[in-house]
Structures are given as C-alpha cells and as structure tokens.
Design an enzyme around this catalytic site. Structure first.
Site, PDB file in Angstrom:
ATOM      1  N   ARG A  93      21.975  -1.743  33.847  1.00  9.54           N
ATOM      2  CA  ARG A  93      20.561  -1.432  34.113  1.00  9.54           C
ATOM      3  C   ARG A  93      20.494   0.021  34.565  1.00  9.54           C
ATOM      4  O   ARG A  93      21.196   0.430  35.490  1.00  9.54           O
ATOM      5  CB  ARG A  93      19.970  -2.332  35.184  1.00  9.54           C
ATOM      6  CG  ARG A  93      18.581  -1.851  35.561  1.00  9.54           C
ATOM      7  CD  ARG A  93      17.817  -2.823  36.384  1.00  9.54           C
ATOM      8  NE  ARG A  93      17.375  -3.968  35.606  1.00  9.54           N
ATOM      9  CZ  ARG A  93      16.495  -4.861  36.051  1.00  9.54           C
ATOM     10  NH1 ARG A  93      15.968  -4.731  37.250  1.00  9.54           N
ATOM     11  NH2 ARG A  93      16.133  -5.879  35.300  1.00  9.54           N
ATOM     12  N   HIS A 134      14.058  -4.501  27.511  1.00  8.21           N
ATOM     13  CA  HIS A 134      14.747  -5.439  28.406  1.00  8.21           C
ATOM     14  C   HIS A 134      15.020  -6.699  27.572  1.00  8.21           C
ATOM     15  O   HIS A 134      14.402  -7.744  27.754  1.00  8.21           O
ATOM     16  CB  HIS A 134      13.824  -5.742  29.590  1.00  8.21           C
ATOM     17  CG  HIS A 134      14.480  -6.416  30.743  1.00  8.21           C
ATOM     18  ND1 HIS A 134      15.724  -7.002  30.671  1.00  8.21           N
ATOM     19  CD2 HIS A 134      14.054  -6.611  32.034  1.00  8.21           C
ATOM     20  CE1 HIS A 134      16.020  -7.514  31.856  1.00  8.21           C
ATOM     21  NE2 HIS A 134      15.022  -7.295  32.695  1.00  8.21           N
ATOM     22  N   LYS A 180      29.291  12.488  42.353  1.00  4.02           N
ATOM     23  CA  LYS A 180      29.983  13.758  42.101  1.00  4.02           C
ATOM     24  C   LYS A 180      29.665  14.239  40.690  1.00  4.02           C
ATOM     25  O   LYS A 180      30.473  14.889  40.050  1.00  4.02           O
ATOM     26  CB  LYS A 180      31.493  13.554  42.232  1.00  4.02           C
ATOM     27  CG  LYS A 180      31.953  13.093  43.593  1.00  4.02           C
ATOM     28  CD  LYS A 180      33.475  12.973  43.565  1.00  4.02           C
ATOM     29  CE  LYS A 180      33.988  12.228  44.776  1.00  4.02           C
ATOM     30  NZ  LYS A 180      35.383  11.799  44.576  1.00  4.02           N
ATOM     31  N   ARG A 225      16.757 -10.802  40.072  1.00  2.00           N
ATOM     32  CA  ARG A 225      16.940 -11.930  39.153  1.00  2.00           C
ATOM     33  C   ARG A 225      17.929 -11.641  38.027  1.00  2.00           C
ATOM     34  O   ARG A 225      18.813 -12.444  37.738  1.00  2.00           O
ATOM     35  CB  ARG A 225      15.603 -12.316  38.525  1.00  2.00           C
ATOM     36  CG  ARG A 225      14.903 -13.332  39.322  1.00  2.00           C
ATOM     37  CD  ARG A 225      13.403 -13.259  39.126  1.00  2.00           C
ATOM     38  NE  ARG A 225      12.761 -13.545  40.381  1.00  2.00           N
ATOM     39  CZ  ARG A 225      12.515 -12.664  41.334  1.00  2.00           C
ATOM     40  NH1 ARG A 225      12.797 -11.428  41.162  1.00  2.00           N
ATOM     41  NH2 ARG A 225      11.986 -13.005  42.477  1.00  2.00           N
ATOM     42  N   THR A 226      17.761 -10.487  37.382  1.00  2.00           N
ATOM     43  CA  THR A 226      18.622 -10.202  36.230  1.00  2.00           C
ATOM     44  C   THR A 226      20.076 -10.108  36.694  1.00  2.00           C
ATOM     45  O   THR A 226      20.977 -10.709  36.100  1.00  2.00           O
ATOM     46  CB  THR A 226      18.172  -8.884  35.565  1.00  2.00           C
ATOM     47  OG1 THR A 226      16.774  -8.958  35.324  1.00  2.00           O
ATOM     48  CG2 THR A 226      18.899  -8.638  34.269  1.00  2.00           C
TER      49      THR A 226
END
Ligand code: NCD
Length: 527
Positions: free
Chosen positions: A116, A154, A93, A65-66
C-alpha cells in the site's frame, strides 16, 4: 500443485489483471471456502503451506482492514509472514522502493509483496523491475498485490466488494444497479469499480457526489466504454427525489487527507450532501443494503451509527468478506488454487502492430512536381511531408521543431508550413538532403512525434519509397515524455528511476501504464 496453473506468479496491480472469467473463478472459490468454513468443513485444499514462501506486508500508508485481513489470510496459509516497518526503514535514508524490495526478495525462495503506497503504479513497476532482476539471477519472479495505491486502484477491495454484491443478489450476475455515494474523486475503491462491475452482464451506476467530489472524467469514460449506464446527482436528497433508486448503496468517506485546503474548507457542506438521514428511511426501496469499504468517520460518519443494527447494514459482512477473498487470492497467485480454472484469461498485451504503411508511388512522384512550393527540391535525400496536416500553422511549426529536436536533425534542411492539396488546410514539410535513409527506430520515433506524416525517400530526383506513419499503440523510450500525475511512480521528482510508458486508448488519448492517468496525445510531451 499443477504446473499448468495460470494464476501462479501473477501480479495484481489493477482489477483488469484478472479477466472476467478469472474474477468469477475467484468468487466461486471464495464462496466454496466460506461455506466450508461456516460448516466446519475441511479447508486443507485451500492452504498453501509453504514455509519458504515469504509474504511481505508493506504498508507505507495507514490501513486497518486490508492489512489485518491479509495478515490473517497469510497466517491461514502457514507461510512465512513478515511485516515491513516503513517508519524505521531506509526509506528514511532516501532509499528507492526497487532497492528495498530487491533486498527483501532475496530472503525467501518465493515471495509475495502486498503493497500500500501513496505513490501510484508501484506494483506494475516493481513487477517489471524485480521481475527482470529475478530472471537475471534465475529465480522465480515475485508477486505484487496492490493493496491501494494513492487515488489509483484498490483491486483486492474491489474483488471483495463485487463478491459481496453477488452474495447480496443470490449470485445472480445478470444485472446490477448500484449507487456510488461520497468522495468519488479520491476514492480508489470507486475507481476500481470502472472495471470490477464488468462481472455483471449489464450495469447501471448512479453517481451521487457534489461537483468537488465527482468521479474523475477518465473513470467515467472507462465506465461508458464498458457499456455502463451512468446517471448523476449532486446529493442524496436530489437522488431520492429522482424516482428510480437503487437498492445497493456504496458509500465512501471524505478523504480529507488527500484534499487541498480549498475543498477541505467546505467539508461540512460537502459531507452533508452525501450523509444519510433518518427521515429518509421510508424512501428506500425494499431490501436496500448499504455498503462501505470503511473506515467510517467516528464523529461524522456518512452512514450514521443508528443504522448499525438495522437490515440496511451490509458493510460489516462486506468487511469480513475481505478475509475470505484474500485467502483465495493468495492461494491463486501462489499456485495452490487454479488448476481447475476453465475459462478465458486476460487478453495478451497489444503487439506492436505496424504503424508504417507503404504508399504506392505514382508517376506524379517526380520531385519537381511535388515539393516545389518554397522549398528547394532535393536530388537525393528525404522529405517528411503532411506534418500535423489540418492543424493551425502555430501547431505545425511547433511539431516541426519537435521533430527536429527529438530526431536530432542537426543537418542541412529546409522546412515550412504550406497549404495542402485542400486550400483550407495547412501542413508542414521538411526537406533533408543529408538523410538518405531512416531506420526503423527513427521511423517509430517519428510516428510517435508526428503521426499521419509521410516519409519520402528520394534518389536521383524521384521518390523511391514512401511511407505513411500512423499513431503507434505505445509510446516509451523517449526522454521528452512524462506522465503528468505528480503521484505517479514515473514522476521525475519521485526519483524511482521508472521510465514513462504510455499505451493508446480511445481516440488520441494515451494512458500511463503505471498510474492509469489518461492524457491527450499532446500532453505527454514535455517539449
Ligand atoms: C479504503 C482505502 O484505503 O482505499 N479502505 C479500505 O481499504 N478498506 C477506503 C478509505 O480509506 O476510505
């Protein structure tokens, strides 16, 4: 575009990055956008329309959703949308986040990064580090939007949740009584409520979770400091027996991916405590709505699917609000919306208020009178007195050694633990004949290491100057401190080269500037 727009270029790392007035502005604009959209009105003034604005979606943790609502919001704006592919990038890496973001920043005239991460405090750290880099090369500083960082915050989910609550209440922001149910321990959307609910004049929060999933103490304290009334139950069953039940239920799923084996083994029992049952329907107050940041567990959802088609379903509308609030958030930080904002912005960061106080020198301040118990008086030099006064002798010794190590006092000295004027209390004392002066940086260090001590500068057997040092508002720039949250971006094992930085919160607690973890004063030190 107004040059006085106070939102342009702002990073949203945590809810409190927007003041309450600014959050209200966001909700008002979202309401306007939603109305205009519903009626097929003209949306032009919401649109950024800048092909030179790079919007980067950097989702290093899963999201539906986000990520999709931000992707759609960016498309609404006609900007350059980029989706960073972490699985095939140089993270594999062992490249650092700063190096990666610095490179992406170079590709557009203006940039917004939507991040995120499992690591906590990332947006704040990037704001500083890439911000400095941008200033150095004369470029507009990029914006970072936290789309969920580990168990921390959030903010954009919080904004859509509060918008939804307000919508449910017909925009009445005088009071809210909300129940938070489920995994309150890991749920960052719940943690962000400690600040986000502040948009309501008064707040009652019912916490419904078994002990293993209870809200962490630091978020509970923050809610208390914000004046929320808090009540607690271990299960929905107990809550329903309590009488005064909220009509706004906010569920969260069990975040099994963040749990240790011990808690995971008890999954069924914990899940049962926070899962709604059909036979409870008639116990709910009139007009109750259920909300959930989603996703729901497809096999064992805490809001069972038989409720989907009932008036209790507030979560589908909530999820759609994610799109509208995020369109407005992007427009605000890009400077498209905001010139009509009229209210109070965030408080400026606390200035380095003085933590050094001059102490009056009395006649008694002859060195022979003052520092004679067991320590040779110094003719010239420095005496640090009242070290860890009132603590146990063991703690005082510990503090003395810490002062010696951190201030690198490898000089002639004598030190010890003594009775203070009050015979029931101990204090530490250090006498340093080779130190004739202590500069401001060293004094600051000393205040951080041993708040409450006094510094006596002695010349020709009398005290020429005396200072009392109190706890500084910020502690940083020390090799000997660290945040004790292994998920924090400053954690040495993360190798992100972000130095720890704490600011003082209530009492003697210090909060990490990045991940928000609160520490007792003594816990920030590694020595
Ligand atoms: C939440 C999240 O990622 O924190 N979901 C979301 O953003 N809609 C909640 C969760 O994962 O349970």
């Amino acid at each position: 575009m107004s040059s006085t727009n106070s939102f342009q270029g702002r990073t949203l790392a945590a809810v409190a990055d927007l003041s309450i007035d600014e959050q209200r502005y966001l909700y008002r604009k979202t309401r306007e956008l939603k109305e205009a959209w519903r009626c097929g009105g003209d949306l032009t003034h919401f649109r950024i329309r800048d092909p030179e604005l790079n919007v980067y979606l950097m989702f290093l943790e899963d999201s539906t959703r986000t990520k999709e609502s931000f992707r759609n919001a960016a498309k609404f704006h006609d900007v350059r949308l980029n989706v960073f592919d972490a699985s095939s990038s140089s993270f594999k890496k062992s490249e650092s986040l700063v190096d990666t973001v610095k490179m992406l920043f170079g590709y557009g005239r203006r940039s917004i990064f939507i991040m995120r991460t499992e690591m906590e405090g990332v947006c704040r750290a990037l704001e500083e580090q890439i911000g400095e880099y941008a200033a150095r090369i004369g470029r507009e500083k990029p914006v970072f939007i936290n789309a969920g960082d580990g168990r921390h915050e959030h903010p954009t989910q919080e904004f859509l949740d509060e918008f939804t609550f307000l919508e449910q209440r017909g925009w009445d922001d005088s009071h809210i009584h909300v129940a938070l149910i489920g995994d309150l321990f890991h749920g960052r959307t719940v943690h962000s409520k400690a600040d986000g609910l502040n948009v309501f004049g008064s707040v009652t929060v019912d916490l419904v979770a078994p002990e293993e999933l209870a809200l962490p103490a630091s978020y509970k304290s923050r809610m208390e400091e914000n004046g929320f009334e808090i009540r607690e139950w271990a299960s929905i069953q107990e809550y329903l027996g309590s009488g005064d039940i909220s009509n706004c239920w906010y569920f969260t799923r069990l975040q099994l991916e963040r749990m240790g084996d011990e808690v995971r083994e008890r999954e069924n029992e914990l899940r049962k405590a926070v899962t709604f049952r059909q036979d409870w329907m008639d116990k709910l107050p009139h007009n109750t709505r259920f909300f959930h940041p989603l996703p729901r567990h497809r096999e064992k959802p805490v809001i069972p699917t038989f409720l989907d088609g009932t008036p209790l379903n507030g979560w589908d509308g909530q999820s759609i609000n994610g799109y509208f609030t995020r369109v407005v958030e992007l427009a605000m930080v890009a400077g498209r919306l905001g010139s009509d904002f009229d209210g109070i912005g965030p408080l400026p960061e606390e200035k380095e208020r003085s933590f050094i106080t001059d102490v009056e020198i009395t006649r008694k301040s002859r060195v022979e009178d003052r520092f004679k118990v067991g320590i040779k008086p110094v003719d010239d030099g420095t005496v640090i007195d009242h070290i860890a006064k009132g603590r146990s002798p063991e703690e005082i010794w510990d503090r003395i050694y810490r002062i010696r190590r951190i201030l690198k006092l490898n000089v002639r000295s004598s030190h010890g633990v003594f009775h203070s004027a009050d015979p029931h209390h101990f204090k530490g004392l250090m006498s340093l004949p080779d130190i004739l002066e202590i500069g401001p940086t060293e004094l600051k260090k000393l205040a951080a290491v041993s708040p409450g001590c006094t510094v006596n500068l002695i010349e020709n057997r009398s005290v020429k100057a005396k200072y009392r040092l109190s706890m500084p508002p910020k502690i940083y720039n020390f090799e000997e401190i660290s945040c004790k949250n292994p998920k924090c971006i400053t954690w040495p094992g993360a190798f992100q080269s972000v130095p720890p930085h704490f600011y003082r919160t209530v009492g003697e607690t210090f909060t990490c500037r990045y991940c928000g973890k609160r520490h007792e004063y003594g816990d920030i030190w590694d020595l």
